[in-house]
Motif scaffolding. Structure first.
Motif, PDB file in Angstrom:
ATOM      1  N   CYS A   1      40.344  77.875  26.200  1.00 15.27           N
ATOM      2  CA  CYS A   1      39.932  77.120  27.382  1.00 15.27           C
ATOM      3  C   CYS A   1      38.428  76.858  27.451  1.00 15.27           C
ATOM      4  O   CYS A   1      37.634  77.455  26.716  1.00 15.27           O
TER       5      CYS A   1
ATOM      6  N   CYS B   1      41.815  89.764  26.605  1.00 15.02           N
ATOM      7  CA  CYS B   1      41.569  88.744  27.635  1.00 15.02           C
ATOM      8  C   CYS B   1      42.678  88.651  28.677  1.00 15.02           C
ATOM      9  O   CYS B   1      42.370  88.630  29.877  1.00 15.02           O
TER      10      CYS B   1
ATOM     11  N   MET C   1      36.008  83.770  29.629  1.00 17.90           N
ATOM     12  CA  MET C   1      35.392  85.030  29.184  1.00 17.90           C
ATOM     13  C   MET C   1      34.955  84.952  27.725  1.00 17.90           C
ATOM     14  O   MET C   1      34.382  85.902  27.197  1.00 17.90           O
ATOM     15  N   CYS C   2      35.258  83.832  27.078  1.00 22.89           N
ATOM     16  CA  CYS C   2      34.999  83.711  25.640  1.00 22.89           C
ATOM     17  C   CYS C   2      33.877  82.709  25.378  1.00 22.89           C
ATOM     18  O   CYS C   2      33.982  81.870  24.478  1.00 22.89           O
TER      19      CYS C   2
ATOM     20  N   CYS D   1      46.335  82.638  25.544  1.00 23.02           N
ATOM     21  CA  CYS D   1      45.070  81.912  25.395  1.00 23.02           C
ATOM     22  C   CYS D   1      45.319  80.428  25.119  1.00 23.02           C
ATOM     23  O   CYS D   1      46.207  80.076  24.340  1.00 23.02           O
ATOM     24  N   ALA D   2      44.525  79.582  25.769  1.00 22.23           N
ATOM     25  CA  ALA D   2      44.639  78.137  25.510  1.00 22.23           C
ATOM     26  C   ALA D   2      43.300  77.593  25.009  1.00 22.23           C
ATOM     27  O   ALA D   2      43.027  76.395  25.160  1.00 22.23           O
TER      28      ALA D   2
ATOM     29  N   CYS E   1      44.686  82.389  30.313  1.00 19.91           N
ATOM     30  CA  CYS E   1      45.208  83.702  29.907  1.00 19.91           C
ATOM     31  C   CYS E   1      45.593  84.556  31.108  1.00 19.91           C
ATOM     32  O   CYS E   1      46.395  85.482  30.960  1.00 19.91           O
TER      33      CYS E   1
HETATM   34  S1  SF4 Z   1      39.384  81.149  25.612  1.00 15.62           S
HETATM   35 FE1  SF4 Z   1      39.945  81.079  27.804  1.00 15.62          FE
HETATM   36  S2  SF4 Z   1      42.186  81.214  27.830  1.00 15.62           S
HETATM   37 FE2  SF4 Z   1      41.482  81.921  25.821  1.00 15.62          FE
HETATM   38  S3  SF4 Z   1      41.316  84.130  26.027  1.00 15.62           S
HETATM   39 FE3  SF4 Z   1      39.292  83.255  26.418  1.00 15.62          FE
HETATM   40  S4  SF4 Z   1      39.210  83.027  28.635  1.00 15.62           S
HETATM   41 FE4  SF4 Z   1      41.355  83.279  28.094  1.00 15.62          FE
END
Ligand code: SF4
Length: 212
Positions: free
Chosen positions: A179, A157, A185-186, A176-177, A170
């Motif tokens: 988010c 990421c 992207m997650c 990573c927070a 990120c």
């Molecule tokens: S959850 Fe958000 S901050 Fe974490 S890796 Fe995925 S896109 Fe990035």
């Protein structure tokens, strides 16, 4: 040193290939990206339609250029500029003969671990194209699903965020927070643990560092 690395990669890849077989997926090992190009040219008929999703590896490995040069009908999502063209492009992608992607991670037990934002890439993995070819450098191999998710959050990421300018934590901090940002992207986390359809999913493990 390269010989040592290749020997270790070959042993790991052969183990994963056996695990993939139990999951009704076909595994292959290629020592180099050049070998992966040759294999892809054998697997894919040269009159086939080919599409791909969000994969640095597909271009970086040389497979994309080789299939285009061989005469395959390349369905490039990025070529659609209007909403109508995008809709038509999507229909063509769903009915493609071959869909190429990488994987964010693959476990030594043969599970594919992926995340997606819009999910167009993963939806084509799950259903639609007659065949799916996953090309993965050995840098994508992890111990288990949990390690795969960790790899995604700490390696895939931040690099993809920098590439795509997602404006997510990120990208901004490199960390990573968890988010819920607009560009997250997650949104989906998908584990592919078995394929119900014979000869649908092929996985090419390449003894090089490819993609993120
Ligand atoms: S959850 Fe958000 S901050 Fe974490 S890796 Fe995925 S896109 Fe990035």
């Amino acid at each position: 040193m390269d010989e040592v690395r290749q020997s270790a990669y070959r042993a790991t890849a052969n183990t994963i290939i056996k695990k993939l077989e139990r999951r009704n997926m076909t595994g292959h090992h290629c020592a180099t990206a050049a070998e992966a190009v040759e294999l892809a040219l054998e697997l894919v008929p040269h009159d086939a339609s080919v599409t791909w999703g969000g994969s640095v590896t597909f271009g970086e490995s040389g497979v994309k250029a080789a299939l285009a040069n061989a005469g395959c009908r390349m369905i490039d999502r990025a070529a659609a500029t209007t909403p109508e063209e995008q809709e038509e492009m999507w229909r063509n992608q769903v009915s493609a003969d071959w869909f190429f992607m990488s994987t964010n991670a693959i476990t030594v037990d043969g599970e594919l671990v992926n995340i997606d934002g819009n999910a167009n890439r993963l939806s084509l993995l799950l259903h639609g194209p007659k065949h799916v070819c996953v090309i993965a450098g050995m840098n994508k191999v992890v111990a288990d699903v949990e390690s795969g998710i960790k790899r995604i959050r700490t390696v895939s990421c931040p690099l993809n965020a920098a590439r795509l300018h997602t404006n997510t934590p990120c990208e901004l901090t490199g960390v990573c927070a968890e988010c819920h940002a607009k560009g997250c992207m997650c949104c989906q986390e998908v584990i592919t643990r078995h394929s119900r359809h014979n000869d649908r999913i092929h996985v090419i493990l390449v003894g090089e560092q490819l993609g993120f």
